[in-house]
Design a protein around this motif. Structure first.
Motif, mmCIF file in Angstrom:
data_model
loop_
_atom_site.group_PDB
_atom_site.id
_atom_site.type_symbol
_atom_site.label_atom_id
_atom_site.label_comp_id
_atom_site.label_asym_id
_atom_site.label_seq_id
_atom_site.Cartn_x
_atom_site.Cartn_y
_atom_site.Cartn_z
ATOM 1 N N PRO A 17 -28.027 -20.943 41.236
ATOM 2 C CA PRO A 17 -27.374 -19.941 42.112
ATOM 3 C C PRO A 17 -26.908 -20.426 43.257
ATOM 4 O O PRO A 17 -27.358 -21.703 43.766
ATOM 5 N N LEU A 18 -26.134 -19.818 43.898
ATOM 6 C CA LEU A 18 -25.440 -20.584 45.416
ATOM 7 C C LEU A 18 -26.364 -20.903 46.410
ATOM 8 O O LEU A 18 -26.193 -21.892 46.998
ATOM 9 N N GLY A 19 -27.488 -20.416 46.457
ATOM 10 C CA GLY A 19 -28.480 -20.617 47.323
ATOM 11 C C GLY A 19 -29.220 -21.882 47.214
ATOM 12 O O GLY A 19 -30.166 -22.206 48.007
ATOM 13 N N THR A 20 -28.967 -22.591 45.997
ATOM 14 C CA THR A 20 -29.585 -23.969 45.948
ATOM 15 C C THR A 20 -28.948 -24.931 46.857
ATOM 16 O O THR A 20 -29.286 -26.162 46.893
ATOM 17 N N GLN A 21 -27.636 -24.450 47.462
ATOM 18 C CA GLN A 21 -26.918 -25.410 48.215
ATOM 19 C C GLN A 21 -27.424 -25.478 49.389
ATOM 20 O O GLN A 21 -27.816 -24.757 50.140
ATOM 21 N N GLN A 22 -27.674 -26.891 50.275
ATOM 22 C CA GLN A 22 -28.280 -26.984 51.192
ATOM 23 C C GLN A 22 -27.652 -26.554 52.568
ATOM 24 O O GLN A 22 -28.389 -25.852 53.199
ATOM 25 N N GLN A 23 -26.526 -26.348 52.290
ATOM 26 C CA GLN A 23 -25.690 -25.882 53.397
ATOM 27 C C GLN A 23 -25.888 -24.266 53.620
ATOM 28 O O GLN A 23 -25.849 -23.819 54.633
ATOM 29 N N ILE A 24 -26.071 -23.656 52.473
ATOM 30 C CA ILE A 24 -26.261 -22.114 52.612
ATOM 31 C C ILE A 24 -27.828 -21.914 53.019
ATOM 32 O O ILE A 24 -27.876 -21.110 53.867
ATOM 33 N N GLN A 25 -28.612 -22.990 52.517
ATOM 34 C CA GLN A 25 -29.960 -22.627 53.109
ATOM 35 C C GLN A 25 -29.968 -22.859 54.455
ATOM 36 O O GLN A 25 -30.638 -22.270 55.595
ATOM 37 N N LEU A 26 -29.062 -23.897 55.169
ATOM 38 C CA LEU A 26 -29.253 -23.807 56.596
ATOM 39 C C LEU A 26 -28.609 -22.968 57.286
ATOM 40 O O LEU A 26 -29.225 -22.321 58.397
ATOM 41 N N TRP A 27 -27.671 -22.012 56.743
ATOM 42 C CA TRP A 27 -27.028 -20.883 57.346
ATOM 43 C C TRP A 27 -28.008 -19.832 57.350
ATOM 44 O O TRP A 27 -28.147 -18.840 58.278
ATOM 45 N N HIS B 136 -24.852 -13.560 74.581
ATOM 46 C CA HIS B 136 -25.597 -14.367 73.602
ATOM 47 C C HIS B 136 -25.456 -13.625 72.371
ATOM 48 O O HIS B 136 -25.296 -14.148 71.291
ATOM 49 N N VAL B 137 -25.970 -12.325 72.468
ATOM 50 C CA VAL B 137 -26.062 -11.424 71.260
ATOM 51 C C VAL B 137 -24.432 -11.205 70.467
ATOM 52 O O VAL B 137 -24.090 -11.342 69.249
ATOM 53 N N ALA B 138 -23.468 -11.324 71.414
ATOM 54 C CA ALA B 138 -22.030 -11.122 70.706
ATOM 55 C C ALA B 138 -21.693 -12.398 70.118
ATOM 56 O O ALA B 138 -21.110 -12.394 69.040
ATOM 57 N N SER B 139 -22.235 -13.652 70.435
ATOM 58 C CA SER B 139 -22.082 -14.901 69.550
ATOM 59 C C SER B 139 -22.912 -15.094 68.670
ATOM 60 O O SER B 139 -22.240 -15.465 67.498
ATOM 61 N N VAL B 140 -23.983 -14.516 68.362
ATOM 62 C CA VAL B 140 -24.850 -14.548 67.399
ATOM 63 C C VAL B 140 -24.148 -13.549 66.153
ATOM 64 O O VAL B 140 -23.964 -13.834 65.114
ATOM 65 N N LEU B 141 -23.641 -12.255 66.696
ATOM 66 C CA LEU B 141 -23.013 -11.479 65.897
ATOM 67 C C LEU B 141 -21.867 -12.143 65.050
ATOM 68 O O LEU B 141 -21.846 -11.850 63.947
ATOM 69 N N GLN B 142 -21.141 -12.688 65.661
ATOM 70 C CA GLN B 142 -19.793 -13.611 65.175
ATOM 71 C C GLN B 142 -20.263 -14.573 64.211
ATOM 72 O O GLN B 142 -19.573 -14.586 63.223
ATOM 73 N N GLN B 143 -21.394 -15.336 64.539
ATOM 74 C CA GLN B 143 -21.646 -16.542 63.824
ATOM 75 C C GLN B 143 -22.267 -15.828 62.501
ATOM 76 O O GLN B 143 -22.035 -16.393 61.402
ATOM 77 N N VAL B 144 -23.246 -14.841 62.431
ATOM 78 C CA VAL B 144 -23.834 -14.311 61.356
ATOM 79 C C VAL B 144 -22.828 -13.799 60.463
ATOM 80 O O VAL B 144 -22.694 -13.986 59.077
ATOM 81 N N LEU B 145 -21.930 -12.939 61.134
ATOM 82 C CA LEU B 145 -20.843 -12.364 60.240
ATOM 83 C C LEU B 145 -19.838 -13.357 59.402
ATOM 84 O O LEU B 145 -19.467 -13.240 58.157
ATOM 85 N N ASP B 146 -19.340 -14.446 60.236
ATOM 86 C CA ASP B 146 -18.736 -15.435 59.605
ATOM 87 C C ASP B 146 -19.414 -16.075 58.434
ATOM 88 O O ASP B 146 -18.935 -16.452 57.407
ATOM 89 N N ARG B 147 -20.766 -16.348 58.713
ATOM 90 C CA ARG B 147 -21.370 -17.104 57.649
ATOM 91 C C ARG B 147 -21.535 -16.153 56.367
ATOM 92 O O ARG B 147 -21.395 -16.655 55.203
ATOM 93 N N ALA B 148 -21.741 -15.051 56.779
ATOM 94 C CA ALA B 148 -21.941 -13.923 55.612
ATOM 95 C C ALA B 148 -20.491 -13.817 54.655
ATOM 96 O O ALA B 148 -20.683 -13.641 53.427
ATOM 97 N N ILE B 149 -19.585 -13.781 55.371
ATOM 98 C CA ILE B 149 -18.349 -13.690 54.802
ATOM 99 C C ILE B 149 -18.172 -14.964 54.021
ATOM 100 O O ILE B 149 -17.422 -14.938 52.857
#
Length: 393
Positions: free
Chosen positions: A277-287, A327-340
């Motif tokens: 699975p994609l989740g075995t990659q360390q970078q994905i786990q970090l995100w 702060h929350v606006a920044s978290v929102l953008q970060q999480v959306l970007d990682r999810a994409i």
């Protein structure tokens, strides 16, 4: 809270399954179905949770409503289905606090029942939105009428709204923060014109959630349509922004939670190769770990801020309001970007809600004051508390 659990069940079971049709067919085509869901929300006792009970709502405190707003953030347009969408929430709150009996009868009551929509006209294309006391829209008194001329844009939901609360300068010679007033303008008043619905990141602004550019040319309304005292426009705008940022931030956290769930599911089930699975990659786990921690911290910040507003008011909690906003606006953008990124090419499509949120919520770092302005404001007060003085230019 029971209302949070019931709202979560309603959003997940009744609204999220409609999202593929909403994204492919658009708001207008889905409106009959969504109106039916509004009726269902009323039957389930979920209607307008922020409104006092005497106005048909659930009478939740700001903190209690914050938790509901997070749950609503999970679904596209879930706030609209429960009649607690911007800018209607802020307009209802202002009308409850400052409206005359006649204004409440004509404008507030049908708005609380969900029979009409409204909009709020403050931002102007000719002036920086980060300086809300600088505007060119003017309103002059002629007998028992106010005559308004001006140009607004990013007036959210203007297309189809029954009235607009317009910020206009009524006393150009007054001190900066006392020049403007708020005036209720029915949108069918001669001279009130929607120039266009503004496209956002390539998405045509044809539907209700869009932002409009409007012109007011010799618009005449009764002087009794002024909301609150003359010159109080800026104070009223600030009054709605404190609680409004709690609403926004918890909605953003709800979006983060949904994006996080989509990201984790994708990482756990998408295989890079058979059995891997994609989740075995360390970078994905970090995100995943970083996103979990950031969302949790953001939620605690907003809850703390809501408690402070309930205790000392929006002005007393202004630094905390600013901090959650940027702060929350920044978290929102970060999480959306990682999810994409985890979804790969799929994340760029409208087969998931991620791209929709990415288009529309990039503005989180701009509206209600650019993040940079909020950061500077907080930093200046901290420095002043430590003895820094600055020369006034």
């Amino acid at each position: 809270m029971d209302v949070v659990a019931r709202t979560r069940a309603f959003v997940d079971d009744e609204l999220i399954p409609l999202e593929p049709d909403l994204l492919s067919k658009g708001w207008v085509a889905m409106l009959p179905t969504l109106r039916g869901k509004r009726d269902e929300a009323k039957k389930r006792g979920l209607w307008a949770p922020f409104l006092p009970q005497e106005h048909g709502g659930l009478g939740l405190t700001l903190l209690e409503y914050a938790h509901v707003s997070e749950v609503l953030g999970r679904g596209l347009l879930a706030h609209w289905v429960l009649n607690c969408q911007a800018p209607d929430v802020g307009n209802m709150e202002l009308l409850i606090a400052h409206g005359t009996d006649a204004q409440k009868k004509q404008f507030l009551e049908p708005l609380t029942r969900g029979e009409i929509r409204s909009c709020f006209g403050m931002t102007e294309p000719e002036h920086a939105g980060s300086n809300p006391v600088w505007m060119s829209t003017r309103a002059r008194r002629e007998g028992d009428q106010l005559v308004i001329d001006g140009h607004k844009w990013f007036t959210t939901g203007a297309d189809g709204a029954s009235f607009c609360i317009v910020m206009a300068v009524t006393d150009p010679e007054a001190p900066l923060h006392g020049r403007a007033s708020q005036i209720i303008v029915p949108t069918d008043t001669p001279g009130f014109r929607i120039v266009r619905n503004i496209s956002v990141m390539g998405e045509p602004g044809a539907d209700h959630p869009s932002h409009s550019e409007i012109r007011l040319e010799n618009v005449r309304v009764p002087a009794t349509n002024m909301l609150g005292p003359q010159g109080a426009g800026f104070a009223l705008a600030q009054e709605r922004l404190g609680p409004g940022r709690i609403h926004h931030c918890m909605r953003w956290i709800g979006i983060c939670e949904r994006a996080f769930e989509l990201m984790v599911t994708r990482a756990a089930t998408r295989e890079l190769s058979p059995g891997k699975p994609l989740g075995t990659q360390q970078q994905i786990q970090l995100w995943i770990a970083e996103s979990r921690a950031e969302i949790h911290a953001a939620r605690l910040m907003v809850i703390d801020c809501a408690e402070r507003i309930d205790r000392v008011g929006a002005h007393g909690a202004r630094d905390y309001v600013s901090m959650i906003k940027f702060h929350v606006a920044s978290v929102l953008q970060q999480v959306l970007d990682r999810a994409i990124q985890v979804h790969g090419a799929l994340g760029m499509t409208d087969d998931t809600p991620l791209a929709y949120w990415y288009r529309h919520e990039r503005a989180a770092r701009i509206y209600d004051g650019p993040d940079e302005v909020h950061k500077a404001s907080v930093a200046k007060r901290i420095l002043q508390a430590h003895g820094m003085t600055a020369r006034k230019d």
